[in-house]
Design a protein around this motif. Structure first.
Motif, PDB file in Angstrom:
ATOM      1  N   ALA A 174      39.837  28.025  42.034  1.00  0.00           N
ATOM      2  CA  ALA A 174      39.338  28.914  40.971  1.00  0.00           C
ATOM      3  C   ALA A 174      38.214  28.258  40.182  1.00  0.00           C
ATOM      4  CB  ALA A 174      40.487  29.293  40.038  1.00  0.00           C
ATOM      5  N   ALA A 175      38.344  26.948  39.929  1.00  0.00           N
ATOM      6  CA  ALA A 175      37.289  26.239  39.193  1.00  0.00           C
ATOM      7  C   ALA A 175      35.995  26.209  40.000  1.00  0.00           C
ATOM      8  CB  ALA A 175      37.748  24.824  38.861  1.00  0.00           C
ATOM      9  N   VAL A 176      36.103  25.997  41.298  1.00  0.00           N
ATOM     10  CA  VAL A 176      34.906  25.991  42.148  1.00  0.00           C
ATOM     11  C   VAL A 176      34.313  27.391  42.224  1.00  0.00           C
ATOM     12  CG1 VAL A 176      34.078  25.618  44.498  1.00  0.00           C
ATOM     13  CG2 VAL A 176      35.662  23.989  43.464  1.00  0.00           C
ATOM     14  N   TYR A 177      35.158  28.400  42.362  1.00  0.00           N
ATOM     15  CA  TYR A 177      34.676  29.787  42.430  1.00  0.00           C
ATOM     16  C   TYR A 177      33.956  30.187  41.142  1.00  0.00           C
ATOM     17  CZ  TYR A 177      34.806  34.885  42.872  1.00  0.00           C
ATOM     18  OH  TYR A 177      34.462  36.205  42.933  1.00  0.00           O
ATOM     19  N   ALA A 178      34.340  29.580  40.018  1.00  0.00           N
ATOM     20  CA  ALA A 178      33.700  29.895  38.737  1.00  0.00           C
ATOM     21  C   ALA A 178      32.208  29.588  38.755  1.00  0.00           C
ATOM     22  CB  ALA A 178      34.375  29.117  37.609  1.00  0.00           C
ATOM     23  N   LEU A 179      31.774  28.693  39.629  1.00  0.00           N
ATOM     24  CA  LEU A 179      30.352  28.367  39.731  1.00  0.00           C
ATOM     25  C   LEU A 179      29.549  29.510  40.343  1.00  0.00           C
ATOM     26  CD1 LEU A 179      30.665  24.677  40.999  1.00  0.00           C
ATOM     27  CD2 LEU A 179      30.356  25.488  38.641  1.00  0.00           C
ATOM     28  N   HIS A 180      30.252  30.441  40.968  1.00  0.00           N
ATOM     29  CA  HIS A 180      29.597  31.627  41.536  1.00  0.00           C
ATOM     30  C   HIS A 180      29.899  32.898  40.744  1.00  0.00           C
ATOM     31  CE1 HIS A 180      28.754  34.945  44.301  1.00  0.00           C
ATOM     32  NE2 HIS A 180      30.007  35.348  44.092  1.00  0.00           N
ATOM     33  N   CYS A 181      31.105  33.006  40.245  1.00  0.00           N
ATOM     34  CA  CYS A 181      31.627  34.258  39.685  1.00  0.00           C
ATOM     35  C   CYS A 181      30.790  34.763  38.512  1.00  0.00           C
ATOM     36  CB  CYS A 181      33.061  34.036  39.238  1.00  0.00           C
ATOM     37  SG  CYS A 181      33.816  35.467  38.458  1.00  0.00           S
ATOM     38  N   PRO A 182      30.432  36.062  38.494  1.00  0.00           N
ATOM     39  CA  PRO A 182      29.653  36.615  37.390  1.00  0.00           C
ATOM     40  C   PRO A 182      30.497  37.093  36.209  1.00  0.00           C
ATOM     41  CG  PRO A 182      29.903  38.280  39.094  1.00  0.00           C
ATOM     42  CD  PRO A 182      30.574  37.031  39.606  1.00  0.00           C
ATOM     43  N   GLU A 183      31.808  37.096  36.348  1.00  0.00           N
ATOM     44  CA  GLU A 183      32.672  37.673  35.314  1.00  0.00           C
ATOM     45  C   GLU A 183      32.876  36.690  34.165  1.00  0.00           C
ATOM     46  OE1 GLU A 183      33.162  40.655  35.921  1.00  0.00           O
ATOM     47  OE2 GLU A 183      33.123  40.863  38.099  1.00  0.00           O
ATOM     48  N   LEU A 184      32.891  37.221  32.936  1.00  0.00           N
ATOM     49  CA  LEU A 184      33.054  36.366  31.757  1.00  0.00           C
ATOM     50  C   LEU A 184      33.966  36.995  30.708  1.00  0.00           C
ATOM     51  CD1 LEU A 184      29.381  35.066  31.253  1.00  0.00           C
ATOM     52  CD2 LEU A 184      31.366  33.718  31.957  1.00  0.00           C
ATOM     53  N   THR A 185      34.910  37.810  31.131  1.00  0.00           N
ATOM     54  CA  THR A 185      35.819  38.432  30.166  1.00  0.00           C
ATOM     55  C   THR A 185      37.231  37.895  30.357  1.00  0.00           C
ATOM     56  OG1 THR A 185      36.395  40.312  31.588  1.00  0.00           O
ATOM     57  CG2 THR A 185      34.428  40.528  30.219  1.00  0.00           C
ATOM     58  N   ALA A 186      37.928  37.709  29.254  1.00  0.00           N
ATOM     59  CA  ALA A 186      39.274  37.150  29.306  1.00  0.00           C
ATOM     60  C   ALA A 186      40.258  38.051  30.061  1.00  0.00           C
ATOM     61  CB  ALA A 186      39.773  36.872  27.888  1.00  0.00           C
ATOM     62  N   PRO A 187      40.246  39.386  29.883  1.00  0.00           N
ATOM     63  CA  PRO A 187      41.182  40.208  30.662  1.00  0.00           C
ATOM     64  C   PRO A 187      41.001  40.058  32.163  1.00  0.00           C
ATOM     65  CG  PRO A 187      40.359  41.451  28.806  1.00  0.00           C
ATOM     66  CD  PRO A 187      39.552  40.195  28.856  1.00  0.00           C
ATOM     67  N   PHE A 188      39.747  39.943  32.613  1.00  0.00           N
ATOM     68  CA  PHE A 188      39.504  39.741  34.045  1.00  0.00           C
ATOM     69  C   PHE A 188      40.123  38.429  34.515  1.00  0.00           C
ATOM     70  CE2 PHE A 188      37.297  38.378  37.811  1.00  0.00           C
ATOM     71  CZ  PHE A 188      37.079  39.536  38.522  1.00  0.00           C
TER      72      PHE A 188
END
Length: 214
Positions: A174-188
């Motif tokens: 998940a931490a590695v995927y965060a380098l790509h992921c465009p989402e920035l909302t807590a519910p997501f």
């Protein structure tokens, strides 16, 4: 073979286990698996081109750090469970649970404060269909290397050891995927990131209950 002969044979085969063997082998497993996870993101997904800008947004750091903290706690739990007769312990359980609980609290606050019309976007984002499975895929190299390391050790709680290895892999993925992921909302994050980390955790437990048995 008589009992005395069996005991003599077992005693003759005793070997000194190096100190911190479990920690070292699991650390090596992470060092082997993590670059492969990074390669999957870089080659198949792509690293965000605006990391310098998005790094100024607090939620980016929440998205990055909460799975990392979970992975660290899971690493501690895995290396404990890799030793015979040792439990993960309450501090490890809290270390895994608290980052998730913190994100759930942030999600509830964000959901409560948002206008009703904006709430679906906070939860579903743009990538909810692929997020959890992407995290599971990216976690796979760390899960495989961690399970191979556990196989060389002596867990007496194979399902729990496998689950801990899966949580370690899920947090790292998940931490590695965060380098790509465009989402920035807590519910997501509270739903899809947690689900994505739960997938390798469940897979690790399912595999471990049989494969790690000795």
């Amino acid at each position: 073979m008589k009992t005395d002969q069996l005991l003599d044979l077992l005693a003759a085969d005793t070997r000194v286990v190096p100190p911190n063997a479990a920690t070292r082998r699991l650390a090596l497993a992470v060092l082997v698996g993590l670059p492969l996870s990074l390669a999957i993101v870089a080659l198949d997904y792509g690293i965000r081109g605006d990391l310098a800008q998005v790094a100024q947004v607090p939620m980016f750091w929440v998205k990055l750090l909460f799975p990392l903290l979970l992975a660290v706690a899971a690493f501690v739990g895995t290396q404990r469970l890799a030793r015979p007769g040792v439990k993960a312990g309450r501090p490890v359980a809290l270390g895994v649970a608290l980052p998730v609980l913190a994100v759930w609290v942030l999600a509830l606050v964000a959901w409560w404060l948002a206008p009703a019309a904006e709430r679906p976007a906070l939860l579903w984002g743009q990538t909810w269909r692929s997020c959890a499975f992407s995290i599971g895929l990216i976690a796979l190299p760390v899960l495989v290397s961690a399970m191979l390391a556990l196989k060389t050790l002596a867990p007496t709680r194979p399902a729990w050891a496998g689950a801990a290895a899966g949580a370690l892999a899920g947090g790292a993925g998940a931490a590695v995927y965060a380098l790509h992921c465009p989402e920035l909302t807590a519910p997501f994050l509270a739903v899809w990131y947690v689900l994505g980390m739960a997938l390798p955790t469940a897979v690790g437990a399912a595999i471990g209950v049989r494969w790690l048995r000795w």
